[in-house]
Scaffold this motif. Sequence first.
Motif, PDB file in Angstrom:
ATOM      1  N   GLN A  88       0.832  -1.209   0.000  1.00  0.00           N
ATOM      2  CA  GLN A  88       0.000   0.000   0.000  1.00  0.00           C
ATOM      3  C   GLN A  88       0.871   1.265   0.000  1.00  0.00           C
ATOM      4  N   ALA A  89       1.908   1.266   0.825  1.00  0.00           N
ATOM      5  CA  ALA A  89       2.797   2.435   0.880  1.00  0.00           C
ATOM      6  C   ALA A  89       3.459   2.661  -0.481  1.00  0.00           C
ATOM      7  N   THR A  90       3.811   1.569  -1.158  1.00  0.00           N
ATOM      8  CA  THR A  90       4.423   1.685  -2.487  1.00  0.00           C
ATOM      9  C   THR A  90       3.450   2.321  -3.473  1.00  0.00           C
ATOM     10  N   LEU A 124       3.338   6.061  -2.787  1.00  0.00           N
ATOM     11  CA  LEU A 124       4.512   6.788  -3.278  1.00  0.00           C
ATOM     12  C   LEU A 124       4.452   6.952  -4.792  1.00  0.00           C
ATOM     13  N   LYS A 125       4.031   5.930  -5.508  1.00  0.00           N
ATOM     14  CA  LYS A 125       3.930   6.031  -6.971  1.00  0.00           C
ATOM     15  C   LYS A 125       2.869   7.051  -7.387  1.00  0.00           C
ATOM     16  N   LEU A 126       1.769   7.083  -6.642  1.00  0.00           N
ATOM     17  CA  LEU A 126       0.732   8.080  -6.948  1.00  0.00           C
ATOM     18  C   LEU A 126       1.288   9.492  -6.757  1.00  0.00           C
ATOM     19  N   ILE A 127       2.022   9.708  -5.681  1.00  0.00           N
ATOM     20  CA  ILE A 127       2.577  11.040  -5.411  1.00  0.00           C
ATOM     21  C   ILE A 127       3.599  11.406  -6.481  1.00  0.00           C
ATOM     22  N   LEU A 128       4.449  10.448  -6.833  1.00  0.00           N
ATOM     23  CA  LEU A 128       5.514  10.721  -7.802  1.00  0.00           C
ATOM     24  C   LEU A 128       4.991  10.753  -9.231  1.00  0.00           C
ATOM     25  N   GLY A 129       3.840  10.146  -9.467  1.00  0.00           N
ATOM     26  CA  GLY A 129       3.327  10.052 -10.839  1.00  0.00           C
ATOM     27  C   GLY A 129       4.161   9.104 -11.689  1.00  0.00           C
ATOM     28  N   LYS A 130       4.715   8.072 -11.062  1.00  0.00           N
ATOM     29  CA  LYS A 130       5.573   7.119 -11.783  1.00  0.00           C
ATOM     30  C   LYS A 130       5.013   5.701 -11.672  1.00  0.00           C
ATOM     31  N   GLY A 131       5.296   4.908 -12.687  1.00  0.00           N
ATOM     32  CA  GLY A 131       4.936   3.499 -12.645  1.00  0.00           C
ATOM     33  C   GLY A 131       3.438   3.287 -12.827  1.00  0.00           C
ATOM     34  N   VAL A 181      -0.173   1.749 -11.070  1.00  0.00           N
ATOM     35  CA  VAL A 181      -0.809   1.374  -9.807  1.00  0.00           C
ATOM     36  C   VAL A 181      -1.897   0.337 -10.077  1.00  0.00           C
ATOM     37  N   LEU A 182      -2.465  -0.193  -8.991  1.00  0.00           N
ATOM     38  CA  LEU A 182      -3.448  -1.281  -9.093  1.00  0.00           C
ATOM     39  C   LEU A 182      -4.835  -0.728  -9.419  1.00  0.00           C
TER      40      LEU A 182
END
Lengths: 268, 82
Positions: free
Chosen positions: A205-207, A210-217, A219-220
């Motif tokens: 969940q934390a990962t 972080l991806k949502l905040i960074l706008g990278k990768g 998500v589910l």
Amino acid sequence: MSEFTEDQLQRYSRHIILPEVGGKGQKKLLNAKVFIIGAGGLGCPVGYYLAAAGVGTIAMIDNDEVELSNLQRQIAHSVKTLGKPKVESAKNTFESLNPDVNVIALKQRISKNNIMEFIKDYDIVVDGSDNFPTRYLVNDACVMAGKPLVSGAILRFEGQVTTIIPGDGHCYRCLFEEMPPAGLVPSCQEAGVLGVLPGVVGGLQATEVLKLILGKGDVLKNELLIYNALKTTFRKVKVPKNPDCPVCGKNPTITELLDYDAEYCTMR
Amino acid sequence: MEEDIKPDKKINIKGLICPYTFVKAKLAIEDMEVGEALEILLDYEEASRSIPKSMEDHGQKVLKVEKINDTDWVLVIRKEKE
């Protein structure tokens, strides 16, 4: 980017040297505001890693006090905080880890009367609650408020994670339209949990956060990830957005928060 | 290697060791515009190899790597991408 202090350069150096994060991404993390529902098995590792990562504002809401039976898995608490509010215990732990982080401890129960006011100033909501009424309340509120939601659940040896992006992907009711009847839901007496399981699920969940905040990768979004600790398997299930979903569909029938039945026993 | 590049920005990271050498260099590059050149003065030998490699991995262009005396190196990196 020279506005980082020397301490911050050292603390976040392993982030800054990642191309996907860098100084700019670290600034995004420091400016981000995340609201965590529950300071228990999931909320502890989620908040712990978000604090370590330098997420600048972390609110946690939970109405319980720390009990000895929590310490098998709720890693932000300790024998020193037995009997104290979980949110206070977690706040002390997270702020000791990283003084850059402002932890807002809310010792109360989340409800239909306070959730919209609480989440409106936050970028992302994390659900680490342990009961269906709260899970549905949080889902519906996030859909109505347009807040990204990273939802996690654990039971025995199995965990689930999904990321809800209102207006874009599925929501929890696309997956399970109605709450299961109370008799079908395992109560705390029936339901054990392997202590490390929330660590794995909370880490996932934390990962996602972080991806949502960074706008990278990726998500589910439109996906449910299921982790089986006994078999050591990860399985992704597609969850298409349901056009007839009662809360996020084209013609929603749930347009305001309901009376979410709180008759389920709270797990400790 | 191109010569006689006029840097748009210079940083002195003498005394720093890895990974802080790269942390400082990367933060400096992030603040610059594409096309601008950064000159880095350093005295940690490993960084004279690792910074150019890392910058290239991140898509930047290494214009110069020069040992200027017994202890110091000068690197010039041009920003090619955000």
